[in-house]
Design an enzyme around this catalytic site. Structure first.
Site, PDB file in Angstrom:
ATOM      1  N   GLY A 274       3.548  -4.213  -7.968  1.00  0.00           N
ATOM      2  CA  GLY A 274       2.476  -4.626  -7.123  1.00  0.00           C
ATOM      3  C   GLY A 274       1.273  -3.884  -7.256  1.00  0.00           C
ATOM      4  O   GLY A 274       0.995  -3.011  -7.717  1.00  0.00           O
ATOM      5  N   CYS A 275      -0.157  -4.476  -6.653  1.00  0.00           N
ATOM      6  CA  CYS A 275      -1.222  -3.820  -6.962  1.00  0.00           C
ATOM      7  C   CYS A 275      -1.436  -2.562  -5.657  1.00  0.00           C
ATOM      8  O   CYS A 275      -1.648  -1.654  -6.415  1.00  0.00           O
ATOM      9  CB  CYS A 275      -2.316  -4.953  -6.382  1.00  0.00           C
ATOM     10  SG  CYS A 275      -2.175  -5.730  -4.900  1.00  0.00           S
ATOM     11  N   TYR A 276      -0.902  -2.648  -4.626  1.00  0.00           N
ATOM     12  CA  TYR A 276      -0.907  -1.347  -4.095  1.00  0.00           C
ATOM     13  C   TYR A 276      -0.142  -0.215  -4.604  1.00  0.00           C
ATOM     14  O   TYR A 276      -0.470   0.656  -4.703  1.00  0.00           O
ATOM     15  CB  TYR A 276      -0.361  -1.813  -2.476  1.00  0.00           C
ATOM     16  CG  TYR A 276      -1.336  -2.326  -1.700  1.00  0.00           C
ATOM     17  CD1 TYR A 276      -2.703  -1.827  -1.361  1.00  0.00           C
ATOM     18  CD2 TYR A 276      -0.852  -3.529  -0.850  1.00  0.00           C
ATOM     19  CE1 TYR A 276      -3.511  -2.597  -0.446  1.00  0.00           C
ATOM     20  CE2 TYR A 276      -1.929  -3.844  -0.012  1.00  0.00           C
ATOM     21  CZ  TYR A 276      -3.197  -3.676   0.292  1.00  0.00           C
ATOM     22  OH  TYR A 276      -4.209  -4.035   0.987  1.00  0.00           O
TER      23      TYR A 276
ATOM     24  N   THR B 205       0.691   0.249  -7.915  1.00  0.00           N
ATOM     25  CA  THR B 205       0.087   0.659  -8.820  1.00  0.00           C
ATOM     26  C   THR B 205      -0.767   1.860  -8.500  1.00  0.00           C
ATOM     27  O   THR B 205      -1.016   2.983  -8.851  1.00  0.00           O
ATOM     28  CB  THR B 205      -0.725  -0.383  -9.734  1.00  0.00           C
ATOM     29  OG1 THR B 205       0.185  -1.210 -10.197  1.00  0.00           O
ATOM     30  CG2 THR B 205      -1.422   0.074 -10.686  1.00  0.00           C
ATOM     31  N   SER B 206      -1.692   1.683  -7.560  1.00  0.00           N
ATOM     32  CA  SER B 206      -2.744   2.632  -7.279  1.00  0.00           C
ATOM     33  C   SER B 206      -2.211   3.834  -6.471  1.00  0.00           C
ATOM     34  O   SER B 206      -2.786   4.901  -6.815  1.00  0.00           O
ATOM     35  CB  SER B 206      -3.820   2.027  -6.065  1.00  0.00           C
ATOM     36  OG  SER B 206      -3.233   1.662  -5.151  1.00  0.00           O
TER      37      SER B 206
END
Length: 336
Positions: A142-144, A146-147
């Site tokens: 997911g994008c969150y 990953t960060s």
């Protein structure tokens, strides 16, 4: 090598098509869409007019497929492809979690293939490159997550912090997807910032799973996402009490050593901006120490549609196909 995209009509699918068109080693041979089947891709998305493909109802003959379907629906598309021997990068959440019981709690469905969950590689190359290289299915993060994971991984692995972690993330509106809803209307989002999912965001078990893979001590994570009035980008600020004394210089070295061979993670000398990653596959990470509170503070930035979705999916594809990892992803960020 022919590749295809299932559900090209969402923001991630569109970004995949743009990036794959520039890829020198693969041919984008087939794209599907539910509501736009039969239409030319360039008629639906004029910026993709150079891609001479029609959107189909069913995927054509390909050797690797990207699934950009929503969660639950994606598994129904992926399982038959795997059974046919076609490699898949799944951009949904359907194969990210190893514990099948978590799907009912966080996504509201019983997983149709618990065995495939065990076989799928979690597609964060910085942590799972070897597994991805031999996998037939990569579960794109997911994008969150990953960060957040890239911000915290060096500290967690070094046991530099305890279990109490706070992740404060801010995302652009494209992270909500292309479907219409009140929360993404211009008048609702413009000049407004809001927190959501304070009771628990569905990306939380993914973050917890991966951090426990680095340090088996179960973390106690408070994760609060926010929606901010921009199109692209995620900025995550992560906080945790330090379990060891060290200087800022030692912290910087820990992070630069951890990521020294990574083509898409850069440890910065100053807090990064989301705009510094716009359109690129880079994750920028800035670790520092709050000496008054003896607390680790790490800021990370990504483009949610590239390193947080389509770009990372192509990075995974490159690894699965034995190609140089950065192939087709060398573009610099767009500025301003």
């Amino acid at each position: 090598m022919k590749v295809g995209i299932i559900n090209v009509t969402g923001y991630t699918g569109v970004e995949l098509a743009r990036l794959l068109h520039q890829h020198p080693e693969v041919e984008l041979a087939s794209v599907t869409g539910r509501s736009t089947a039969g239409q030319k891709l360039g008629d639906v998305f004029p910026h993709l007019a150079d891609i001479d493909l029609s959107i189909e109802a069913e995927l054509g003959r390909v050797e690797l497929a990207f699934s950009a379907m929503p969660h639950k629906d994606s598994a129904k598309e992926v399982i038959p492809l795997i059974n046919k021997g076609i490699k898949v990068v799944d951009i949904s959440a359907d194969f990210r979690l190893k514990d099948a019981s978590q799907y009912q709690r966080w996504y509201g469905f019983s997983h149709p293939s618990p065995q495939l969950l065990k076989e799928a590689a979690y597609g964060l190359p910085e942590l799972h490159r070897a597994e991805i290289a031999s996998a037939k299915l990569a579960a794109n993060p997911g994008c969150y997550p990953t960060s957040a994971i890239l911000a915290l991984a060096p500290a967690v692995k070094a046991k530099l912090i305890g279990s109490d972690i706070i992740i404060d993330s801010k995302s652009g509106i494209s992270g909500s997807g292309r479907s219409l809803n009140l929360g993404s209307h211009y008048a609702e989002v413009n000049e407004d910032t809001s927190a959501y999912a304070l009771e628990g965001h569905r990306h939380l078990p993914e973050i917890t799973q991966e951090l426990m893979g680095l340090n088996p001590q179960p973390p106690s994570i408070t994760f609060v996402p926010h929606l901010v009035p921009m199109t692209r980008g995620i900025l995550s600020t992560c906080y945790a009490p330090l379990a060891k004394k060290l200087s800022g210089k030692e912290l910087k070295k820990l992070y630069t050593d951890f990521y020294k061979d990574e083509p898409f993670v850069r440890v910065t000398d100053a807090p990064p901006h989301t705009k510094h990653t716009w359109g690129s596959n880079i994750c920028l990470v800035y670790p520092t120490i709050d000496p008054r509170a003896n607390r680790l503070v790490v800021v990370s930035c990504i483009d949610n549609l590239v390193k947080g979705a389509a770009g990372q999916a192509i990075q995974n594809m490159n690894i699965m196909l034995g190609l140089p990892e950065a192939t087709g992803l060398e573009a610099l960020a767009i500025y301003p």
